[in-house]
Design a protein around this motif. Structure first.
Motif, PDB file in Angstrom:
ATOM      1  N   GLU A   1     -94.366 -77.242 -28.713  1.00 46.37           N
ATOM      2  CA  GLU A   1     -94.059 -77.404 -27.221  1.00 46.37           C
ATOM      3  C   GLU A   1     -92.888 -78.152 -27.062  1.00 46.37           C
ATOM      4  OE1 GLU A   1     -94.535 -76.323 -23.399  1.00 46.37           O
ATOM      5  OE2 GLU A   1     -95.407 -75.291 -25.243  1.00 46.37           O
ATOM      6  N   ILE A   2     -92.868 -79.303 -28.117  1.00 46.91           N
ATOM      7  CA  ILE A   2     -91.679 -80.165 -27.778  1.00 46.91           C
ATOM      8  C   ILE A   2     -90.347 -79.445 -27.965  1.00 46.91           C
ATOM      9  CG2 ILE A   2     -90.763 -82.320 -28.829  1.00 46.91           C
ATOM     10  CD1 ILE A   2     -93.726 -83.176 -29.220  1.00 46.91           C
ATOM     11  N   LYS A   3     -90.327 -78.783 -29.283  1.00 45.66           N
ATOM     12  CA  LYS A   3     -89.173 -78.294 -29.398  1.00 45.66           C
ATOM     13  C   LYS A   3     -88.622 -77.149 -28.500  1.00 45.66           C
ATOM     14  CE  LYS A   3     -89.348 -78.692 -34.521  1.00 45.66           C
ATOM     15  NZ  LYS A   3     -89.679 -78.039 -36.094  1.00 45.66           N
ATOM     16  N   TRP A   4     -89.820 -76.364 -27.745  1.00 40.10           N
ATOM     17  CA  TRP A   4     -89.487 -75.471 -26.844  1.00 40.10           C
ATOM     18  C   TRP A   4     -88.419 -76.059 -25.632  1.00 40.10           C
ATOM     19  CZ3 TRP A   4     -89.782 -74.804 -21.785  1.00 40.10           C
ATOM     20  CH2 TRP A   4     -89.408 -73.542 -21.281  1.00 40.10           C
ATOM     21  N   HIS A   5     -89.099 -77.204 -25.293  1.00 42.68           N
ATOM     22  CA  HIS A   5     -88.277 -77.864 -24.116  1.00 42.68           C
ATOM     23  C   HIS A   5     -87.001 -78.349 -24.772  1.00 42.68           C
ATOM     24  CE1 HIS A   5     -91.260 -78.756 -20.928  1.00 42.68           C
ATOM     25  NE2 HIS A   5     -92.273 -78.321 -21.730  1.00 42.68           N
ATOM     26  N   SER A   6     -86.776 -78.584 -25.595  1.00 43.93           N
ATOM     27  CA  SER A   6     -85.585 -79.166 -26.308  1.00 43.93           C
ATOM     28  C   SER A   6     -84.436 -77.885 -26.334  1.00 43.93           C
ATOM     29  CB  SER A   6     -85.520 -79.992 -27.554  1.00 43.93           C
ATOM     30  OG  SER A   6     -84.396 -80.275 -27.941  1.00 43.93           O
ATOM     31  N   LYS A   7     -84.989 -76.889 -26.860  1.00 48.19           N
ATOM     32  CA  LYS A   7     -84.233 -75.774 -27.163  1.00 48.19           C
ATOM     33  C   LYS A   7     -83.952 -75.052 -25.818  1.00 48.19           C
ATOM     34  CE  LYS A   7     -84.757 -71.086 -29.486  1.00 48.19           C
ATOM     35  NZ  LYS A   7     -85.522 -70.451 -30.295  1.00 48.19           N
ATOM     36  N   TYR A   8     -84.909 -74.991 -24.952  1.00 42.04           N
ATOM     37  CA  TYR A   8     -84.875 -74.325 -23.581  1.00 42.04           C
ATOM     38  C   TYR A   8     -83.498 -75.138 -22.820  1.00 42.04           C
ATOM     39  CZ  TYR A   8     -85.339 -72.600 -18.956  1.00 42.04           C
ATOM     40  OH  TYR A   8     -85.194 -71.831 -17.833  1.00 42.04           O
ATOM     41  N   ALA A   9     -83.597 -76.634 -22.927  1.00 38.95           N
ATOM     42  CA  ALA A   9     -82.338 -77.371 -22.408  1.00 38.95           C
ATOM     43  C   ALA A   9     -81.062 -77.028 -23.137  1.00 38.95           C
ATOM     44  CB  ALA A   9     -82.692 -78.917 -22.501  1.00 38.95           C
ATOM     45  N   ARG A  10     -81.107 -76.853 -24.175  1.00 44.42           N
ATOM     46  CA  ARG A  10     -79.669 -76.528 -25.090  1.00 44.42           C
ATOM     47  C   ARG A  10     -79.276 -75.231 -24.756  1.00 44.42           C
ATOM     48  NH1 ARG A  10     -82.332 -78.572 -29.713  1.00 44.42           N
ATOM     49  NH2 ARG A  10     -82.330 -76.511 -30.357  1.00 44.42           N
ATOM     50  N   GLN A  11     -80.132 -74.247 -24.586  1.00 42.66           N
ATOM     51  CA  GLN A  11     -79.599 -72.836 -24.312  1.00 42.66           C
ATOM     52  C   GLN A  11     -79.101 -72.794 -22.715  1.00 42.66           C
ATOM     53  OE1 GLN A  11     -83.653 -70.730 -24.912  1.00 42.66           O
ATOM     54  NE2 GLN A  11     -82.824 -70.132 -27.115  1.00 42.66           N
ATOM     55  N   ASN A  12     -79.532 -73.603 -22.149  1.00 44.93           N
ATOM     56  CA  ASN A  12     -78.765 -73.892 -20.540  1.00 44.93           C
ATOM     57  C   ASN A  12     -77.846 -74.607 -20.480  1.00 44.93           C
ATOM     58  OD1 ASN A  12     -80.474 -71.672 -18.785  1.00 44.93           O
ATOM     59  ND2 ASN A  12     -81.882 -72.721 -20.122  1.00 44.93           N
ATOM     60  N   GLY A  13     -77.427 -75.317 -21.312  1.00 46.73           N
ATOM     61  CA  GLY A  13     -76.314 -76.288 -21.473  1.00 46.73           C
ATOM     62  C   GLY A  13     -76.678 -77.359 -20.859  1.00 46.73           C
ATOM     63  N   ILE A  14     -77.993 -77.895 -20.803  1.00 45.28           N
ATOM     64  CA  ILE A  14     -78.452 -79.236 -20.302  1.00 45.28           C
ATOM     65  C   ILE A  14     -78.367 -80.366 -21.274  1.00 45.28           C
ATOM     66  CG2 ILE A  14     -80.302 -80.315 -19.142  1.00 45.28           C
ATOM     67  CD1 ILE A  14     -79.376 -77.516 -17.604  1.00 45.28           C
ATOM     68  N   HIS A  15     -77.488 -81.385 -21.016  1.00 43.15           N
ATOM     69  CA  HIS A  15     -77.496 -82.400 -21.685  1.00 43.15           C
ATOM     70  C   HIS A  15     -77.946 -83.703 -21.268  1.00 43.15           C
ATOM     71  CE1 HIS A  15     -75.321 -79.625 -24.581  1.00 43.15           C
ATOM     72  NE2 HIS A  15     -74.456 -79.477 -23.595  1.00 43.15           N
TER      73      HIS A  15
END
Length: 185
Positions: free
Chosen positions: A141-155
């Protein structure tokens, strides 16, 4: 005896067709300001018109960020689900200084351990999450949040998305009316 499969309750409120996603780092003062506006936003726009989704954006300069994000997501796996996670978010927001380093590098939290952070969160939120925190499969679940942010260009946090599109000009200092107008446009 084997444990039940881990299920994290999605951190979403409302059930409308429009989505407002907020990427938050729990100890960031700007994220706290945004988090504290979400109930009023939901009331203004209406649960039948919008779905508000909290996405967690762990950031390394907030030194306990990873531990706190894991606590929030651990709480979401408990029977109270997203209500427990919201209690943890609120507890951290209300006592932010007890979970953050001064200037990101000094202060009273220098001698604080992750275990003490968990205990503080449990004390302030009333949510017993230590056992859920310790489940290795929570990492998914933690990795999902991180991956979702990266995929959307969120930094950075907070960052806002409306219907899947980043809204770079929205900020935590905006009046909720500005957010509502963007959601309903």
């Amino acid at each position: 005896m084997s444990q039940q499969p881990l299920h994290a309750d999605p951190l979403s409120w409302g059930h409308g067709p429009r989505t407002f996603e907020v990427f938050l780092e729990p100890t960031c003062p700007f994220s706290v300001r945004a988090f504290n506006k979400l109930d009023a936003l939901l009331n203004e726009v209406g649960e039948e018109k919008v779905t508000i989704k909290i996405r967690l954006q762990s950031q390394p300069w907030h030194m306990f960020s990873g531990v706190i994000v894991r606590c929030i997501l651990a709480a979401s796996t408990l029977p109270e689900g997203k209500a427990a996670a919201r209690s943890v978010l609120k507890a951290v927001a209300d006592h932010r200084e007890e979970f953050e380093f001064t200037d990101h590098c000094s202060g009273p939290n220098m001698d604080t351990t992750p275990q003490q952070i968990i205990e503080r969160i449990e004390k302030y939120s009333g949510v017993k999450l230590a056992a859920a925190f310790a489940r290795p499969e929570l990492q998914t679940e933690i990795k999902w949040h991180s991956k979702y942010a990266r995929q959307n260009g969120i930094h950075v946090s907070p960052t806002f998305m409306v219907n899947g599109l980043v809204q770079a000009d929205l900020g935590s200092g905006d009046d909720i009316g500005v957010w509502a107008q963007r959601i309903l446009a």
